[in-house]
Design an enzyme around this catalytic site. Structure first.
Site, mmCIF file in Angstrom:
data_model
loop_
_atom_site.group_PDB
_atom_site.id
_atom_site.type_symbol
_atom_site.label_atom_id
_atom_site.label_comp_id
_atom_site.label_asym_id
_atom_site.label_seq_id
_atom_site.Cartn_x
_atom_site.Cartn_y
_atom_site.Cartn_z
ATOM 1 N N LYS A 160 -3.030 9.435 -0.669
ATOM 2 C CA LYS A 160 -2.421 9.854 -1.928
ATOM 3 C C LYS A 160 -3.327 10.851 -2.632
ATOM 4 O O LYS A 160 -4.539 10.844 -2.414
ATOM 5 C CB LYS A 160 -2.243 8.635 -2.849
ATOM 6 C CG LYS A 160 -1.128 7.705 -2.463
ATOM 7 C CD LYS A 160 -0.989 6.572 -3.477
ATOM 8 C CE LYS A 160 0.100 5.601 -3.082
ATOM 9 N NZ LYS A 160 1.454 6.158 -3.123
ATOM 10 N N ARG B 155 7.082 -1.562 2.980
ATOM 11 C CA ARG B 155 8.181 -2.056 3.823
ATOM 12 C C ARG B 155 7.662 -2.608 5.151
ATOM 13 O O ARG B 155 8.266 -3.512 5.725
ATOM 14 C CB ARG B 155 9.211 -0.925 4.027
ATOM 15 C CG ARG B 155 8.667 0.271 4.737
ATOM 16 C CD ARG B 155 9.519 1.526 4.536
ATOM 17 N NE ARG B 155 9.286 2.153 3.228
ATOM 18 C CZ ARG B 155 9.936 3.239 2.799
ATOM 19 N NH1 ARG B 155 10.869 3.799 3.553
ATOM 20 N NH2 ARG B 155 9.657 3.761 1.620
HETATM 21 N N1 BES Z 1 3.308 1.810 -3.792
HETATM 22 C C1 BES Z 1 3.973 3.028 -3.527
HETATM 23 C C2 BES Z 1 5.156 3.272 -4.447
HETATM 24 C C3 BES Z 1 4.801 3.695 -5.832
HETATM 25 C C4 BES Z 1 4.441 4.987 -6.113
HETATM 26 C C5 BES Z 1 4.888 2.796 -6.864
HETATM 27 C C6 BES Z 1 4.146 5.370 -7.405
HETATM 28 C C7 BES Z 1 4.613 3.175 -8.150
HETATM 29 C C8 BES Z 1 4.228 4.456 -8.424
HETATM 30 C C9 BES Z 1 4.508 3.013 -2.106
HETATM 31 O O1 BES Z 1 3.738 2.340 -1.184
HETATM 32 C C10 BES Z 1 4.589 4.429 -1.667
HETATM 33 O O2 BES Z 1 3.569 5.057 -1.559
HETATM 34 N N2 BES Z 1 5.790 4.911 -1.414
HETATM 35 C C11 BES Z 1 5.999 6.240 -1.013
HETATM 36 C C12 BES Z 1 7.050 6.240 0.071
HETATM 37 C C13 BES Z 1 7.208 7.561 0.751
HETATM 38 C C14 BES Z 1 5.981 7.882 1.552
HETATM 39 C C15 BES Z 1 8.429 7.486 1.615
HETATM 40 C C16 BES Z 1 6.462 7.033 -2.221
HETATM 41 O O3 BES Z 1 7.246 6.510 -3.009
HETATM 42 O O4 BES Z 1 6.018 8.160 -2.377
HETATM 43 MN MN MN Z 2 2.218 3.561 -0.368
#
Ligand code: BES
Ligand code: MN
Ligand code: ZN
Length: 504
Positions: free
Chosen positions: A280, A354
């Site tokens: 990230k 997931r």
């Molecule tokens: N934990 C995150 C989702 C999230 C992001 C929650 C920002 C709260 C604030 C999750 O694991 C994630 O990173 N999801 C990705 C999925 C994508 C790679 C398909 C996302 O939402 O960017």
């Molecule tokens: Mn994630």
């Protein structure tokens, strides 16, 4: 803080402070009118002179109001009488508590619980007031060297209701409100804990404390070796790059009979989500300590449930893991074999939630659950769709959807259903495996739910995406304690059905 409910007249109370409402423009509430009569028009004179208009959140503290037995009277602006919203009601309560704390009243009798809100009753007003009070008093200061202590904090708060006939319901509201508030506090404490302390092992230890504290709770910890034997290879892949091994904590609550099937709550417990190899961006990455917010809400709901001693069987699961980049971390391109036997091509290691949840959802089949609800900070797309005040609900089951939306509406813990029609499923097609772990940018929350749905064929299942609602960013950064209120309400409703069925 101690709470009480009562049905009495404001002028007859002997308390450190009486709290009554004033409406816009300069109109007294019923309780304020009674004080006005006793004091020969003292309050109406102040209103006429323009000391308080009645706008939402205005506060005017009075001392020694003539003929009134209580030391102080706090006038609280409640806006236009007919327009008072649920959110405003909660804001007014929070501001009242702050004012009482600032002004040295150790106890108070609050008549704001008599305010009328469209479609709501005294039960609602009392329960929300308790929840809002405890929420407003919360702070996470255990790592602060100098804590901000209130010199003379409010210790005892009584909510007044208009009619004695409603006292029994108001007592129940108090009991429910206190249990929810204590569950929400447990959720917040756990979620706010920094990720160097709150590891998957820490989650397991907290689950064990619940076991020690409540007779009806027994906790079972599944460690990484046991998970490997169970072939939970998708879950384990996510945890591979972390120095903190994965633990899955099962909190068994047995309030019902042996033949009652359990309700299962599964919480995503990523104690830190760096994104892994699909790292990230740095800005705001600290907030990914909250990626165990789902697990924290399950923990909180289990605590509330145990306090309420409800006659149902529930299993709460904290799916703990940490997602880190490392030489031994899983990577984009990897193909994982899930516990169900279905294979997944990893396209993005940041879609890890997931991958953890799918194996837990397969694992819980052994309990032959009555239903399964998972709670997860699963997708950023959920925030794009619904913002920070509404959780997303996705489920292929109409009955369960209806129950959860109903619980949401009753508790004021907002949720909104998103569709998950079959046509979204093809976005998960992979050239090499049974599915990919990401479905692309469009409908990101829905494709995540579609992914999970492939592991939930053998029971009734619903998914709550709480990415937007589990915590707040910015100056008031912190866990919200959501959706403990929704989950607890769902369990209360379930136990009421059980009781009526048992009596029939
Ligand atoms: N934990 C995150 C989702 C999230 C992001 C929650 C920002 C709260 C604030 C999750 O694991 C994630 O990173 N999801 C990705 C999925 C994508 C790679 C398909 C996302 O939402 O960017
Ligand atoms: Mn994630
Ligand atoms: Zn995550």
């Amino acid at each position: 803080m101690e709470f009480f409910v009562k049905s009495g007249n404001p002028e007859k109370q002997r308390s450190a402070c009486i709290v009554v409402g004033v409406f816009e423009p300069r109109r007294l509430s019923h309780a304020a009118e009674l004080l006005d009569e006793t004091s020969d028009g003292y309050l109406s004179t102040l209103l006429r002179r323009g000391d308080i208009e009645g706008k939402v959140g205005q506060m005017l503290l009075l001392h020694h109001v003539p003929n009134v037995l209580s030391e102080r009277v706090l006038l609280v602006g409640c806006g236009k009488e007919r327009d008072l919203t649920e959110t405003q009601y909660k804001q007014i309560i929070a501001k009242t508590i702050a004012t009482l704390n600032d002004t040295g009243s150790l106890e108070a009798i609050c008549f704001l619980s008599e305010l009328h809100i469209k479609g709501r009753d005294s039960y609602w007003a009392v329960r929300q007031a308790v929840e809002a009070t405890q929420d407003s008093l919360y702070s996470f200061d255990q790592f602060k060297t100098n804590k901000e202590n209130t010199r003379r904090p409010l210790r005892k708060l009584t909510f007044n209701i208009p009619s004695r006939k409603e006292l029994a319901r108001a007592e129940l509201a108090l009991q429910h409100g206190l249990a929810v508030a204590s569950g929400a506090k447990a959720c917040k404490d756990l979620a706010n804990m920094p990720p160097n302390i709150c590891t998957p092992l820490y989650l397991a230890q907290q689950a064990q404390i619940l076991d020690a504290d409540f007779e009806k709770i027994s906790t079972e910890i599944i460690d990484s070796e046991q998970m490997a034997e169970l072939k939970m290879d998708s879950y384990l892949a996510v945890a591979k790059g972390s120095a903190h091994p994965a633990y899955m904590s099962l909190i068994h609550y047995k309030g019902g009979t042996n033949d009652q099937k359990p309700i299962v709550l599964v919480g995503k417990g990523l104690t830190f989500d760096s994104g892994g190899i699909s790292l990230k961006p740095g800005a705001g990455m600290d907030e990914m300590k909250y990626d165990m917010g789902g697990a924290a809400s399950v923990f909180g709901a289990m605590k509330a449930l145990a306090q309420l001693n409800l006659p149902i069987n529930v299993i709460g699961i904290l799916a703990g893991a940490e997602n880190m980049p490392a030489g031994n971390a899983y990577r984009p391109g990897d193909i994982l074999t899930t516990m169900s036997g279905q294979t997944v091509e990893v396209l993005n290691t940041d879609a890890e939630g997931r991958l953890v949840l799918c194996d837990v959802l397969t694992y819980v089949e052994r309990f032959q659950p009555e239903c399964v609800v998972d709670i997860a900070t699963l997708t950023g797309a959920c925030i794009v769709a619904l913002g920070h005040n509404i959780s997303a609900l996705m489920s292929p089951h109409k009955g369960l959807t209806h129950e959860l939306l109903n619980a949401s509406n009753q508790s004021g813990d907002k949720a909104w259903q998103l569709p998950m029609d079959d046509e979204f499923q093809k976005l998960l097609d992979s050239p090499f495996a049974d599915m990919t772990n990401v479905g692309g940018r469009p409908a990101g929350s829905i494709t995540a739910a579609c992914f999970l749905s492939r592991f939930t064929k053998n029971y009734n299942w619903a998914h709550l995406d709480v990415a937007g609602t589990a915590w707040r960013s910015g100056i008031n950064k912190g866990a919200t304690g959501r959706p403990v209120s929704l989950l607890t309400q769902f369990l209360i409703n379930r136990s009421e059905n059980e009781t009526t069925e048992a009596n029939n």
